[in-house]
Design a protein around this motif. Structure first.
Motif, PDB file in Angstrom:
ATOM      1  N   LEU A 279       2.053   1.887  -3.465  1.00  0.00           N
ATOM      2  CA  LEU A 279       1.001   2.471  -4.309  1.00  0.00           C
ATOM      3  C   LEU A 279       0.796   3.933  -3.961  1.00  0.00           C
TER       4      LEU A 279
ATOM      5  N   MET B  80     -10.346  -1.585 -13.812  1.00  0.00           N
ATOM      6  CA  MET B  80      -9.027  -0.941 -13.961  1.00  0.00           C
ATOM      7  C   MET B  80      -8.185  -1.692 -14.977  1.00  0.00           C
TER       8      MET B  80
ATOM      9  N   PHE C 199      -4.854   7.310 -14.169  1.00  0.00           N
ATOM     10  CA  PHE C 199      -5.143   5.996 -14.758  1.00  0.00           C
ATOM     11  C   PHE C 199      -4.646   5.938 -16.206  1.00  0.00           C
TER      12      PHE C 199
ATOM     13  N   TRP D 155     -10.009   1.846   1.376  1.00  0.00           N
ATOM     14  CA  TRP D 155      -8.701   1.925   2.015  1.00  0.00           C
ATOM     15  C   TRP D 155      -8.810   2.665   3.342  1.00  0.00           C
TER      16      TRP D 155
ATOM     17  N   PHE E 109       0.843  -1.203   0.000  1.00  0.00           N
ATOM     18  CA  PHE E 109       0.000   0.000   0.000  1.00  0.00           C
ATOM     19  C   PHE E 109       0.876   1.251   0.000  1.00  0.00           C
TER      20      PHE E 109
ATOM     21  N   MET F 238     -12.495   3.039  -3.999  1.00  0.00           N
ATOM     22  CA  MET F 238     -11.199   2.476  -3.622  1.00  0.00           C
ATOM     23  C   MET F 238     -10.666   3.233  -2.408  1.00  0.00           C
ATOM     24  N   LEU F 239     -10.729   4.571  -2.511  1.00  0.00           N
ATOM     25  CA  LEU F 239     -10.205   5.406  -1.418  1.00  0.00           C
ATOM     26  C   LEU F 239     -10.985   5.132  -0.138  1.00  0.00           C
TER      27      LEU F 239
ATOM     28  N   LYS G  15      -3.254   5.311   5.644  1.00  0.00           N
ATOM     29  CA  LYS G  15      -2.914   6.741   5.624  1.00  0.00           C
ATOM     30  C   LYS G  15      -2.528   7.186   4.219  1.00  0.00           C
ATOM     31  N   PHE G  16      -3.057   8.355   3.791  1.00  0.00           N
ATOM     32  CA  PHE G  16      -2.641   8.892   2.486  1.00  0.00           C
ATOM     33  C   PHE G  16      -1.615   9.997   2.723  1.00  0.00           C
TER      34      PHE G  16
ATOM     35  N   MET H 174      -6.795  -3.495  -2.268  1.00  0.00           N
ATOM     36  CA  MET H 174      -7.783  -3.039  -3.232  1.00  0.00           C
ATOM     37  C   MET H 174      -8.679  -4.230  -3.582  1.00  0.00           C
TER      38      MET H 174
ATOM     39  N   TYR I 121      -6.761  -0.861 -18.786  1.00  0.00           N
ATOM     40  CA  TYR I 121      -5.346  -1.001 -19.192  1.00  0.00           C
ATOM     41  C   TYR I 121      -5.271  -1.785 -20.497  1.00  0.00           C
TER      42      TYR I 121
END
Ligand SMILES: CC1(C)[C@H]2CC[C@]1(C)[C@H](OC(=O)c1ccc(O)cc1)C2
Length: 228
Positions: free
Chosen positions: A43, A121, A85, A210, A40, A206-207, A216-217, A113, A125
């Motif tokens: 990321l 996602m 993205f 998490w 994490f 997603m946020l 923690k961001f 995730m 891609y």
């Protein structure tokens, strides 16, 4: 393509290439074995670096800095997820032979995730990879994404629309020149932007998921996405 348009493309491609996420970060993500926690953090580092790269690239889009300052912020906040993205799709699909995608999936999966965000996602891609965009197309498509006039809180819609229009005109010409055998190519590129918008929703989820696990961001990401 006029001389002026050539100059525009050159300045955007130079900016796009000048500001890249450090190679070692993607390598780290693909090589060592990590715990969910360390994953994490990687990321987070990747996302934070992508946002910094995005800001630098955006400042080099001709005309962007002459927009209203608050509109500049509104465009960055409104397009950051899509640009991130798009950039990671372009980077990962280019730098990662197929085998790696699985490894990235593994890393992202065990970073906490959940599956429901992974599918859209990685489908995105794949759809970017299939386009096999040249760097001019990648850089211009990213600029077009950032200059989307209908983002929340944009005041001078027309000014942004005019800038985006300039990019679209050049991108369209490039696609015709670059893919003469595929008259629909430009339309397919723009179709990716529609798919990209759906990822905003998944990213918000997603946020949240998490944050549920008390992850923690960084301050930059908190400010960008109005979290914490
Ligand atoms: C490749 C991606 C676009 C995909 C997986 C990593 C990314 C850079 C992004 O991560 C975050 O948004 C993110 C946000 C906050 C955080 O603490 C960590 C990652 C989602």
């Amino acid at each position: 393509i006029t001389k002026e348009q050539q100059a525009l493309v050159k300045s955007i491609v130079d900016a796009y290439n000048r500001h890249q996420i450090p190679q070692d970060m993607t390598k780290k993500l693909l090589q060592e074995q990590y715990s969910a926690e360390e994953n994490f953090l990687l990321l987070t580092e990747m996302a934070t670096s992508q946002v910094q790269v995005l800001v630098e690239f955006t400042k080099n889009i001709p005309g962007f800095l002459s927009l209203d300052c608050e509109d500049q912020i509104a465009l960055l906040k409104g397009s950051a997820v899509e640009a991130m993205f798009l950039r990671s799709a372009q980077v990962l699909s280019k730098r990662m032979p197929n085998g790696y995608t699985e490894v990235l999936k593994e890393r992202v999966r065990n970073s906490g995730m959940s599956e429901e965000f992974m599918t859209p996602m990685f489908n995105f891609y794949k759809s970017i990879d299939e386009l096999q965009m040249v760097q001019e197309e990648q850089a211009l498509l990213t600029a077009v994404t950032i200059l989307t006039p209908d983002r929340p809180y944009v005041k001078d819609y027309q000014a942004v629309e005019r800038l985006q229009e300039t990019m679209l005109v050049v991108l369209r010409k490039l696609c015709v020149l670059q893919h003469p055998q595929d008259p629909q190519y430009f339309a397919r590129l723009l179709g990716r932007l529609t798919e990209l918008r759906t990822l905003n929703h998944y990213h918000a989820e997603m946020l949240t998921s998490w944050r549920m696990n008390d992850q923690k961001f960084t301050p930059l990401l908190c400010e960008l996405w109005d979290v914490q």
